[in-house]
Design an enzyme around this catalytic site. Structure first.
Site, mmCIF file in Angstrom:
data_model
loop_
_atom_site.group_PDB
_atom_site.id
_atom_site.type_symbol
_atom_site.label_atom_id
_atom_site.label_comp_id
_atom_site.label_asym_id
_atom_site.label_seq_id
_atom_site.Cartn_x
_atom_site.Cartn_y
_atom_site.Cartn_z
ATOM 1 C CG HIS A 51 0.158 11.298 30.893
ATOM 2 N ND1 HIS A 51 -1.118 11.809 30.958
ATOM 3 C CD2 HIS A 51 0.427 11.152 29.572
ATOM 4 C CE1 HIS A 51 -1.604 11.961 29.746
ATOM 5 N NE2 HIS A 51 -0.678 11.559 28.878
ATOM 6 C CD GLU A 53 -0.037 13.193 36.729
ATOM 7 O OE1 GLU A 53 -0.558 14.300 36.936
ATOM 8 O OE2 GLU A 53 0.348 12.822 35.598
ATOM 9 C CB CYS A 81 -5.186 13.382 32.094
ATOM 10 S SG CYS A 81 -4.339 11.782 31.996
ATOM 11 C CB CYS A 84 -2.936 10.540 35.514
ATOM 12 S SG CYS A 84 -1.662 10.604 34.217
#
Length: 149
Positions: A51, A53, A81, A84
């Site tokens: 992801h 991040e 999320c 993250c």
């Protein structure tokens, strides 16, 4: 602040254009300088943990040669999320700024709410999580504890 979001958005756009992953970008900032860049690379890397991040945190850690990003902030195109958020907490980042919400990304097909619901105890049937006994693993923890204390 807006210049950090502009960079995160630019990263996300390039990633989407290159079919690397979803429409997400993030930057890690410390002392007014961007020290980590990331966009979603789930498709490019075949890695569900890539992801924006996470990619930005990994980049920042490599650049400063430390796992500790204390004093840094993260600017993301979207609400992180749960995975993250956990990485952000483990990296000692205390400030997160985002634009779109998990509900908004849910409306275009992303499933963050599935995980949030699991963590909040609302939906337990998506994962079978069980503790098992294993002496060697317990010994491993004790051995580690004895070497660092």
């Amino acid at each position: 602040m807006q210049e950090y979001f502009k960079k995160a958005i630019d990263l996300a756009r390039v990633g989407v254009k290159n079919k690397e992953g979803g429409p997400f970008g993030a930057v890690v900032v410390k002392d007014g300088q961007i020290i980590g860049f990331g966009n979603n690379k789930v498709l490019k890397e075949n890695d569900p943990t890539s992801h924006a991040e996470i990619v930005a945190i990994r980049d920042a850690c490599k650049r400063i040669n430390s796992y500790n990003l204390e004093g840094a902030k993260i600017y993301s195109t979207s609400e992180p999320c749960p995975m993250c958020l956990s990485a952000i907490i483990w990296a000692n980042i205390k400030e997160v700024y985002f634009v779109t919400t998990r509900e908004e990304v849910g409306s275009i097909g992303f499933r963050d709410d599935l995980i949030y619901n699991y963590l909040e105890g609302k939906k337990k049937d998506i994962l079978n999580l069980q503790k098992v006994e294993n002496f060697e693993c317990e010994k491993l923890l004790l051995d580690y504890k004895n070497t660092i204390y």
